[in-house]
Design a protein around this motif. Structure first.
Motif, mmCIF file in Angstrom:
data_model
loop_
_atom_site.group_PDB
_atom_site.id
_atom_site.type_symbol
_atom_site.label_atom_id
_atom_site.label_comp_id
_atom_site.label_asym_id
_atom_site.label_seq_id
_atom_site.Cartn_x
_atom_site.Cartn_y
_atom_site.Cartn_z
ATOM 1 N N ASP A 24 0.811 -1.223 0.000
ATOM 2 C CA ASP A 24 0.000 0.000 0.000
ATOM 3 C C ASP A 24 0.843 1.271 0.000
ATOM 4 N N GLU A 25 2.018 1.230 0.627
ATOM 5 C CA GLU A 25 2.905 2.398 0.639
ATOM 6 C C GLU A 25 3.329 2.801 -0.771
ATOM 7 N N GLY A 26 3.560 1.811 -1.621
ATOM 8 C CA GLY A 26 4.075 2.098 -2.962
ATOM 9 C C GLY A 26 3.019 2.259 -4.035
ATOM 10 N N ILE A 27 1.777 1.901 -3.750
ATOM 11 C CA ILE A 27 0.730 1.947 -4.781
ATOM 12 C C ILE A 27 0.609 3.321 -5.448
ATOM 13 N N PRO A 28 0.712 4.434 -4.724
ATOM 14 C CA PRO A 28 0.603 5.732 -5.408
ATOM 15 C C PRO A 28 1.634 5.931 -6.531
ATOM 16 N N THR A 29 2.760 5.241 -6.463
ATOM 17 C CA THR A 29 3.792 5.398 -7.493
ATOM 18 C C THR A 29 3.437 4.663 -8.789
ATOM 19 N N LEU A 30 2.370 3.863 -8.764
ATOM 20 C CA LEU A 30 1.999 3.053 -9.928
ATOM 21 C C LEU A 30 1.069 3.772 -10.904
ATOM 22 N N ALA A 31 0.506 4.894 -10.502
ATOM 23 C CA ALA A 31 -0.495 5.587 -11.321
ATOM 24 C C ALA A 31 0.001 5.833 -12.745
ATOM 25 N N LYS A 33 1.168 3.791 -14.931
ATOM 26 C CA LYS A 33 2.310 3.003 -15.396
ATOM 27 C C LYS A 33 1.912 1.554 -15.640
ATOM 28 N N ARG A 34 2.646 0.902 -16.518
ATOM 29 C CA ARG A 34 2.479 -0.537 -16.680
ATOM 30 C C ARG A 34 3.027 -1.203 -15.431
ATOM 31 N N VAL A 35 2.331 -2.235 -14.983
ATOM 32 C CA VAL A 35 2.719 -2.921 -13.752
ATOM 33 C C VAL A 35 3.044 -4.368 -14.073
ATOM 34 N N ASP A 48 -6.149 -8.055 -5.449
ATOM 35 C CA ASP A 48 -7.080 -7.728 -4.353
ATOM 36 C C ASP A 48 -7.369 -6.229 -4.304
ATOM 37 N N ARG A 49 -6.428 -5.418 -4.772
ATOM 38 C CA ARG A 49 -6.582 -3.961 -4.764
ATOM 39 C C ARG A 49 -7.010 -3.436 -6.135
ATOM 40 N N ASN A 50 -7.518 -4.335 -6.972
ATOM 41 C CA ASN A 50 -8.009 -3.997 -8.322
ATOM 42 C C ASN A 50 -6.929 -3.405 -9.219
ATOM 43 N N ILE A 51 -5.704 -3.870 -9.040
ATOM 44 C CA ILE A 51 -4.608 -3.489 -9.932
ATOM 45 C C ILE A 51 -4.229 -4.737 -10.709
ATOM 46 N N MET A 52 -4.501 -4.726 -12.007
ATOM 47 C CA MET A 52 -4.236 -5.881 -12.859
ATOM 48 C C MET A 52 -2.843 -5.740 -13.466
ATOM 49 N N PRO A 53 -1.907 -6.600 -13.075
ATOM 50 C CA PRO A 53 -0.584 -6.531 -13.693
ATOM 51 C C PRO A 53 -0.662 -6.828 -15.193
ATOM 52 N N VAL A 116 12.783 -11.564 -12.386
ATOM 53 C CA VAL A 116 12.837 -10.102 -12.325
ATOM 54 C C VAL A 116 13.895 -9.577 -13.301
ATOM 55 N N ILE A 117 15.010 -10.262 -13.402
ATOM 56 C CA ILE A 117 16.134 -9.768 -14.217
ATOM 57 C C ILE A 117 15.780 -9.698 -15.704
ATOM 58 N N PRO A 118 15.371 -10.807 -16.334
ATOM 59 C CA PRO A 118 15.015 -10.688 -17.752
ATOM 60 C C PRO A 118 13.760 -9.847 -17.975
ATOM 61 N N LEU A 119 12.867 -9.781 -16.974
ATOM 62 C CA LEU A 119 11.673 -8.948 -17.113
ATOM 63 C C LEU A 119 12.062 -7.479 -17.206
ATOM 64 N N VAL A 120 12.968 -7.020 -16.358
ATOM 65 C CA VAL A 120 13.416 -5.627 -16.417
ATOM 66 C C VAL A 120 14.081 -5.339 -17.763
ATOM 67 N N ILE A 121 14.844 -6.277 -18.267
ATOM 68 C CA ILE A 121 15.512 -6.082 -19.555
ATOM 69 C C ILE A 121 14.501 -5.989 -20.692
ATOM 70 N N ALA A 122 13.477 -6.831 -20.671
ATOM 71 C CA ALA A 122 12.525 -6.923 -21.783
ATOM 72 C C ALA A 122 11.389 -5.908 -21.712
ATOM 73 N N ALA A 123 11.033 -5.439 -20.533
ATOM 74 C CA ALA A 123 9.874 -4.550 -20.364
ATOM 75 C C ALA A 123 10.155 -3.158 -20.927
ATOM 76 N N ASP A 124 9.075 -2.484 -21.287
ATOM 77 C CA ASP A 124 9.182 -1.104 -21.771
ATOM 78 C C ASP A 124 9.589 -0.172 -20.637
ATOM 79 N N GLU A 125 10.388 0.825 -20.975
ATOM 80 C CA GLU A 125 10.748 1.827 -19.976
ATOM 81 C C GLU A 125 9.489 2.553 -19.513
ATOM 82 N N GLY A 126 9.490 2.907 -18.235
ATOM 83 C CA GLY A 126 8.345 3.592 -17.654
ATOM 84 C C GLY A 126 7.441 2.670 -16.860
ATOM 85 N N GLY A 127 7.588 1.365 -17.035
ATOM 86 C CA GLY A 127 6.814 0.408 -16.257
ATOM 87 C C GLY A 127 7.450 0.213 -14.889
ATOM 88 N N VAL A 128 6.758 -0.547 -14.035
ATOM 89 C CA VAL A 128 7.271 -0.826 -12.700
ATOM 90 C C VAL A 128 7.157 -2.316 -12.428
#
Length: 164
Positions: A24-31, A33-35, A48-53, A116-128
């Motif tokens: 919950d502390e970090g959720i505001p940073t997701l607005a 952005k791709r998750v 559970d918090r209605n955030i669909m990755p 996490v490692i290959p995901l960060v490499i492959a994901a678009d910049e700006g996602g979290v």
């Protein structure tokens, strides 16, 4: 297949991003952005918090204990094998497919921790990318050039082995 040598494992203990005590502390940073989520508990808590990755990677376990929180909300599921301490070519291919057609769940037979490692490499910049840091909280890693370079440095610590 890439395998992390036992002597290199200590490099992967520190959080690869910003550590929050709770999701919950970090959720505001997701607005806006791709998750992307790695781990059963983080994925379930996001849903559970209605955030669909856009892409979620789970293995049916939480800290080596079976976890029955597999989300049925994803329209697409890709199953892959990925033994502990490795990153298989199959996992990397699944990441590419999932990123091209979100939302997608990747269900790993084995262990998803190092995804996490290959995901960060492959994901678009700006996602979290979010993943659990056992006993500490949730790590939020914004995907940017710095993150991609660090992930490539981490990947360079692995040994390439024959999958047969």
């Amino acid at each position: 297949m890439l395998r992390l040598p036992p002597g290199q494992r200590s490099f992967f203990k520190a959080p690869f991003g910003v550590l929050f005590f709770s999701l919950d502390e970090g959720i505001p940073t997701l607005a806006g952005k791709r998750v992307y989520s790695v781990g059963d508990v983080v994925t379930a808590r996001l849903i559970d918090r209605n955030i669909m990755p856009d892409v979620a990677i789970i293995d049916g376990h939480s800290m080596r204990t079976p976890c029955n929180r597999s989300p049925a909300v994803f329209p697409r599921c890709i199953r892959v094998k990925n033994p502990p301490g490795t990153i298989t070519d199959e996992l990397i291919e699944a990441l590419d497919l999932a990123l091209a057609d979100p939302p997608t769940l990747i269900y790993v037979d084995g262990e998803e921790d190092l995804a996490v490692i290959p995901l960060v490499i492959a994901a678009d910049e700006g996602g979290v990318v979010l993943y659990g840091q056992p006993g500490e909280g949730v790590v939020f890693r914004e995907v940017d050039g710095t993150a991609k370079e660090k992930a490539k440095e981490m990947l360079a610590l692995f040994d390439r082995i024959d999958e047969s």
